[in-house]
Design a protein around this motif. Structure first.
Motif, PDB file in Angstrom:
ATOM      1  N   ILE A  26      -1.631  47.355  28.686  1.00  0.00           N
ATOM      2  CA  ILE A  26      -0.440  46.646  29.148  1.00  0.00           C
ATOM      3  C   ILE A  26      -0.798  45.178  29.339  1.00  0.00           C
ATOM      4  O   ILE A  26      -1.698  44.834  30.099  1.00  0.00           O
ATOM      5  N   HIS A  27      -0.101  44.313  28.622  1.00  0.00           N
ATOM      6  CA  HIS A  27      -0.280  42.868  28.761  1.00  0.00           C
ATOM      7  C   HIS A  27       1.113  42.236  28.709  1.00  0.00           C
ATOM      8  O   HIS A  27       1.561  41.819  27.650  1.00  0.00           O
ATOM      9  N   THR A  33      -1.988  41.818  33.321  1.00  0.00           N
ATOM     10  CA  THR A  33      -2.630  43.099  33.084  1.00  0.00           C
ATOM     11  C   THR A  33      -2.845  43.766  34.440  1.00  0.00           C
ATOM     12  O   THR A  33      -3.546  43.217  35.289  1.00  0.00           O
ATOM     13  N   PRO A  34      -2.263  44.939  34.662  1.00  0.00           N
ATOM     14  CA  PRO A  34      -2.469  45.602  35.951  1.00  0.00           C
ATOM     15  C   PRO A  34      -3.894  46.149  36.062  1.00  0.00           C
ATOM     16  O   PRO A  34      -4.455  46.639  35.094  1.00  0.00           O
ATOM     17  N   MET A  35      -4.462  46.052  37.253  1.00  0.00           N
ATOM     18  CA  MET A  35      -5.806  46.564  37.525  1.00  0.00           C
ATOM     19  C   MET A  35      -5.792  47.354  38.834  1.00  0.00           C
ATOM     20  O   MET A  35      -6.447  46.983  39.805  1.00  0.00           O
ATOM     21  N   ILE A 145      -1.985  31.459  35.736  1.00  0.00           N
ATOM     22  CA  ILE A 145      -0.887  32.363  35.358  1.00  0.00           C
ATOM     23  C   ILE A 145      -1.397  33.797  35.234  1.00  0.00           C
ATOM     24  O   ILE A 145      -0.749  34.737  35.710  1.00  0.00           O
ATOM     25  N   GLU A 146      -2.561  33.981  34.608  1.00  0.00           N
ATOM     26  CA  GLU A 146      -3.125  35.331  34.470  1.00  0.00           C
ATOM     27  C   GLU A 146      -3.445  35.934  35.830  1.00  0.00           C
ATOM     28  O   GLU A 146      -3.147  37.106  36.074  1.00  0.00           O
ATOM     29  N   VAL A 147      -4.025  35.143  36.704  1.00  0.00           N
ATOM     30  CA  VAL A 147      -4.407  35.656  38.026  1.00  0.00           C
ATOM     31  C   VAL A 147      -3.174  36.021  38.843  1.00  0.00           C
ATOM     32  O   VAL A 147      -3.090  37.122  39.403  1.00  0.00           O
ATOM     33  N   LEU A 153       1.539  42.243  39.410  1.00  0.00           N
ATOM     34  CA  LEU A 153       1.737  43.529  38.740  1.00  0.00           C
ATOM     35  C   LEU A 153       0.856  44.615  39.350  1.00  0.00           C
ATOM     36  O   LEU A 153       1.305  45.750  39.551  1.00  0.00           O
ATOM     37  N   THR A 154      -0.366  44.281  39.690  1.00  0.00           N
ATOM     38  CA  THR A 154      -1.268  45.250  40.310  1.00  0.00           C
ATOM     39  C   THR A 154      -0.757  45.676  41.673  1.00  0.00           C
ATOM     40  O   THR A 154      -0.782  46.867  42.015  1.00  0.00           O
TER      41      THR A 154
END
Length: 171
Positions: A26-27, A33-35, A145-147, A153-154
């Motif tokens: 998932i991206h 990306t959920p972690m 943005i990624e963080v 999402l996580t």
């Protein structure tokens, strides 16, 4: 004792399987990306020794790295998270709960306290994870943005897991 440890082990195994089989693919919009495997450290009881957090974080990260091909990023990030999680739990736990052993949940910390704790732990994890993965500050806007998107999402997934865990415990 066994009826407390077995569900946690099953949750950890389920989180590892879900991460490697589903969440790694998932991206959202190429960034988020959920972690949710970080949830394994969040659901440890308040009285747990710090070394257990660190060792479990490293071992869990090593398994995720091996299955996800992320070359040590998860192990490094979860080891650091294991080091700071007890401090964050002490900071976000209700004052009346600090004297007794409790498991962080929406039942013991209420939604606001649990979400603050989960956001802090997840933010540290995703920041360290993406810094280790990219090993560069060449594009700080993309990193931010990624963080932020991965943290959001996580936390959404962890709140869903917490609601499921709380519902199954009360049933």
């Amino acid at each position: 004792m066994f009826n407390v440890i077995l569900p946690r082990i099953l949750w950890i195994l389920g989180l590892i399987l879900a991460q490697t089989l589903v969440f790694n693919h998932i991206h959202l919009i190429g960034y988020a990306t959920p972690m949710p495997y970080v949830y394994a450290l969040i659901m440890l009881p308040h009285g747990t020794s710090r070394w257990i957090y660190v060792v479990l974080g490293f071992a869990l990260g090593l398994v995720v790295d091996t299955l996800s091909n992320t070359v040590g990023a998860a192990a490094g990030a979860l080891t650091l998270v294991g080091l700071v999680t007890p401090l964050l739990l002490r900071a976000f736990a209700p004052d009346d709960k600090l004297e007794e052993e409790f498991t962080p949940s929406i039942r013991t910390m209420q939604w606001s306290g649990f979400l603050k704790f989960a956001i802090a732990v997840t933010f540290i994890h995703t920041m360290v994870f993406f810094l280790l993965e990219t090993f560069s500050l060449f594009d700080p806007l993309r990193l931010l943005i990624e963080v932020v998107s991965s943290t959001a999402l996580t936390v959404i997934f962890m709140a869903t897991f917490e609601k499921l865990r709380n519902t199954s415990r009360s049933a």
